[in-house]
Each structure stands twice: as C-alpha cells, then as structure tokens.
Motif scaffolding. Sequence first.
Motif, PDB file in Angstrom:
ATOM      1  N   VAL A  86       1.164  -1.651   0.010  1.00 39.52           N
ATOM      2  CA  VAL A  86      -0.501   0.115   0.234  1.00 39.52           C
ATOM      3  C   VAL A  86       1.096   1.234   0.105  1.00 39.52           C
ATOM      4  O   VAL A  86       0.918   1.986  -0.877  1.00 39.52           O
ATOM      5  CB  VAL A  86      -0.778  -0.531   1.511  1.00 39.52           C
ATOM      6  N   ALA A  87       1.599   1.608   0.604  1.00 36.59           N
ATOM      7  CA  ALA A  87       2.502   2.790   1.423  1.00 36.59           C
ATOM      8  C   ALA A  87       3.460   2.899  -0.012  1.00 36.59           C
ATOM      9  O   ALA A  87       3.588   3.734  -0.661  1.00 36.59           O
ATOM     10  CB  ALA A  87       3.102   2.677   2.235  1.00 36.59           C
ATOM     11  N   GLU A  92       3.014   1.746  -3.434  1.00 38.47           N
ATOM     12  CA  GLU A  92       1.982   1.832  -4.637  1.00 38.47           C
ATOM     13  C   GLU A  92       1.324   3.086  -4.306  1.00 38.47           C
ATOM     14  O   GLU A  92       0.646   2.656  -5.788  1.00 38.47           O
ATOM     15  CB  GLU A  92       1.517   0.672  -4.793  1.00 38.47           C
ATOM     16  N   THR A  93       1.209   3.820  -2.942  1.00 38.80           N
ATOM     17  CA  THR A  93       0.474   4.366  -3.420  1.00 38.80           C
ATOM     18  C   THR A  93       1.354   6.650  -2.648  1.00 38.80           C
ATOM     19  O   THR A  93       2.847   6.704  -2.791  1.00 38.80           O
ATOM     20  CB  THR A  93      -0.803   4.878  -1.986  1.00 38.80           C
ATOM     21  N   THR A  94       0.444   7.307  -3.210  1.00 41.29           N
ATOM     22  CA  THR A  94       1.499   8.577  -2.833  1.00 41.29           C
ATOM     23  C   THR A  94       1.036   9.514  -1.626  1.00 41.29           C
ATOM     24  O   THR A  94      -0.048   9.684  -1.115  1.00 41.29           O
ATOM     25  CB  THR A  94       1.870   9.472  -4.649  1.00 41.29           C
ATOM     26  N   VAL A  99      -1.987   9.227   1.770  1.00 43.27           N
ATOM     27  CA  VAL A  99      -2.471   8.129   1.251  1.00 43.27           C
ATOM     28  C   VAL A  99      -1.029   7.203   1.895  1.00 43.27           C
ATOM     29  O   VAL A  99      -0.951   6.463   2.924  1.00 43.27           O
ATOM     30  CB  VAL A  99      -3.179   7.143   0.668  1.00 43.27           C
ATOM     31  N   SER A 100      -0.371   7.302   1.329  1.00 41.60           N
ATOM     32  CA  SER A 100       1.363   6.412   1.518  1.00 41.60           C
ATOM     33  C   SER A 100       1.936   6.703   2.673  1.00 41.60           C
ATOM     34  O   SER A 100       2.355   5.959   3.452  1.00 41.60           O
ATOM     35  CB  SER A 100       2.030   6.635   0.545  1.00 41.60           C
ATOM     36  N   ALA A 152      -0.560   4.989   5.316  1.00 35.55           N
ATOM     37  CA  ALA A 152      -0.125   3.916   5.253  1.00 35.55           C
ATOM     38  C   ALA A 152       1.104   3.393   6.421  1.00 35.55           C
ATOM     39  O   ALA A 152       1.161   2.050   6.574  1.00 35.55           O
ATOM     40  CB  ALA A 152       0.177   2.973   3.527  1.00 35.55           C
TER      41      ALA A 152
END
Lengths: 331, 133
Positions: B22-23, B25-27, B30-31, B34
């Motif tokens: 999750v962390a 593949e997000t920015t 949200v990252s 996570a």
Amino acid sequence: MDSSAEAELERGLDGLAPRMGEGATHAADLRRLTAGATQEVWRFELTGPGGPTPLILRRAPGGVRVSETAVGLETEAQLLAAAAEAGVPVPPVRYVLQPEDGLGHGFVMGFVEGETLGGRIAKSEALAPARAFLARQCGEVLARIHAMDPDAFLQLRRATPAELVAQYKAAYAASGWPRPVFDLAFRWLEANCPPPPEQMKLVHGDFRNGNLMIGPDGVRAVLDWEIAHVGDPMEDLGWICTNAWRFGVVDKPVGGFGQREDLWAGYEAAGGPPVRREHAHWWEVYGSMRWGVMCAGMTVAFRGADPSVERAVIARRTSENEIDLLRLLAS
Amino acid sequence: MQDQPTPSEVIGAVAQFLKTVVAAETTGAVSFQARVAANALEMMRRELDLAPAEDAAEHDRLKALLGRDGSLLALNAELSRRIAAGEMDLTTPGLSDHLWATTLAKLAVDQPTYAAYRAELAQRAGAEGSRET
C-alpha cells in the motif's frame, strides 16, 4: 474536506485577491499542505503584475475555531506583524480573513522557502554549514521575541512557572491513567520551581526545531505562534532543548543541531536577560513533562474528535518522555 | 484454544502488506498514513509478544514495593498516589530500579528505535561489560 468546499474556498480567495497584493487579480491553484486537526494550512498562487506569487493560508479547521489553548488566528496574525517590526524573521502577513468574507477564521501570509522538517534540519548534509551557527542565531532571535511589548497583547494568557506546572498537573490528573514517572517529575518541578520572573515577557511557547523555517543561511522564519503567552522567557530557551525536539541527535541539545552555551551566548549578546543555568535546566525538565502530558492527552482526542491512527501513535509516544524524565532526574 | 497462526503473526503480515504494497504503490498522504498504520500494527505486535512477561514482572515488583496485592492498574495508581504525596521518592529502596525497568519495558514496545532508549541500553551494556572485566 470535500471538493465543493475546497472550490468554494478558492472562489472566496479569488475574490479577495486585490486585497492581498498591489494590483493582484486572481487566486488559484489552491492546495492543502497539512491535514492537521488543529489547523489547516493551504498554499495558493496569487496572480499579479509581477507574475504568480505563492501564498499560504492558515485557517481554523473548516473555518471554525476548535482549540481552547490556541490564541486565535487573528491574534496570531497580530503577533506576526509585531514580530516583524521587532526584527524577528517571520512570514509577512498579507491579509486577515474578515467575518464578511464568509471563510471563517484565518489569515494569508507570504510563502517562505526552506526546510521545516526537524530530522532534516538536524541531519541533512545541505544544512551542515547552518548547524554551525544555528544555536547562537536561535538565541539572538529569542532575545528579539522577548523584547516585544507584552502589553500590546493584553488578550494573551499570563502565567508564572508555578501556574503552568499546576495546569499540566491538572491535565495529567484528568487523563485518568497513573504514570508514576510523571508524579516523580511533578514533585521535582514543584520543589525546584523558579520564582515568578522579575519581568514577564512575551513567550513564543512553541519555539523548537520543527517550527522554524531553516535555510543554509539560518533561521528564515519563526512559525506557529498559536500558543504564545506572557511569562518567564526561560521557557522558550528550555523548550528548544527538550529531548523530544532533538530528532535523535541527543548530544546536540539545541534542536539536535547545537549546544546550550551557544544558544545562551547568542541570547545574552542580543540583549536577553542573563540565563540562570539551573532555571534553564528546570525548563528542560518541564519541557519533557509538558510534551509527555500532551502526548498522554492524545488518547482523549483519539477516543473523541480525531480517531486517526496518527493520533493513536502520538499517544504512544508518552513513554519517550518518561524515559527522558528518568534520564534527567534518576540517572 | 484458538487456532494458529497467532494474532502476532497475522498482524505482522498485515503490517508488511501495508508497508511493502500500500505505502509503496500510493503517494502523498495515503502513502504516509499507510506507513503510520504499519508502524502502529508493529507496535501492537510487540505488545502482544512482550507485555505478558513484562506485566507479570512489573506486578511482582509493585507487590514487593507497596506491600500489597491488587490489579496492575490499581497498584500503579497506588504507587502514583504515594509518590505524589511524598511518601515515596528516589531514596526509597527499589523505586528507581522499578521505574527504570517499567519504562524500558514500555519503550521496547512503543519506540524501540528512540535515540534516548538506545543510548540508555548502550550505557547499561557498557556498565555491565566493565563490571565483568
């Protein structure tokens, strides 16, 4: 905040653009910078004759004030303006939101380029040259803050060291969770409490690594004036040395970047009252107690208004202050 | 008896998922959140693993220190009260050692990478080493 509220805020700022700068016509590109529960920080671009200028909006969450200890954003804007006059590096205030603007409480200020992340300020290679003189410069800046006229801010709280200890002791008691290390710290703070200061000064209240905008040239702006009050100026000199704000560089007590002696020398050279070493130490112990009680209080916020993971994790940082207090008092 | 894998193991796996998937593949917020969530789960996993033994040891120390029995919470409240009232302080035999042991056990769960905690452990290891030689 949903996108319609954000669009409404941007429209409101756009309408106010002419009051934020000479010949300014538009405000656009609104972006939220922090998701804090106590304060919103937004960045946007002001369009004017000289091209776009980045500005910062500080606003109460949803435009409404929530914190009881904060001085209020209107007062914060006044403090920034007075600080600028006193030679303290601060972002210039461009506009204070008015009730008729319909955007809540807040103000617009200039964007100052630099680093605020405490860990980077304490460790980054790029800021190594600044670290050589930063502690002394912080002392000089604090002397200028403490030379500001407290009587120009009659709305600010006035509190002696003993009153502040009593306030945090009550907050600890209200948390309803026993922490024997805190009890030990309160006994020590009460037994060694400095007398009311000879002169009550304007105290920033949160002057620490993390609330200072830093560049290779040093302190560019002192931020976050929301818990300013009138009291013992030594509080500010102790708070920036409190272990929580050293970001892991424990042998550099001033913010993780400098030594106490340099901070004190800069302070005294710039006209601050003589620093009494034992009082400075007391305020460092007070700082660990204060941040500890604040962390412990996060559990209440977590179970109430802000059930975020971040809140829960900060509550679990209380023990950092317990070990800091033991290292100060029982080693 | 509940089944396996244990809560500690499953929580560790969820933390890994948050961090590595999750962390990664997000920015942005949200990252970041996570990663915070993964750290929170790791903390709870340490508590599940370490707290039973540490709580039992703390309970034994409190009983000896206070000369009475009760729940961990009640005994801590009583110790708090006695310190606040000035009935016990750092000159009381065993109090400093108890507070240190309890606090180090909390840090081992909450913030095992905290610099002051690492420094304290290193100092203690150093003192131990020099005693032995």
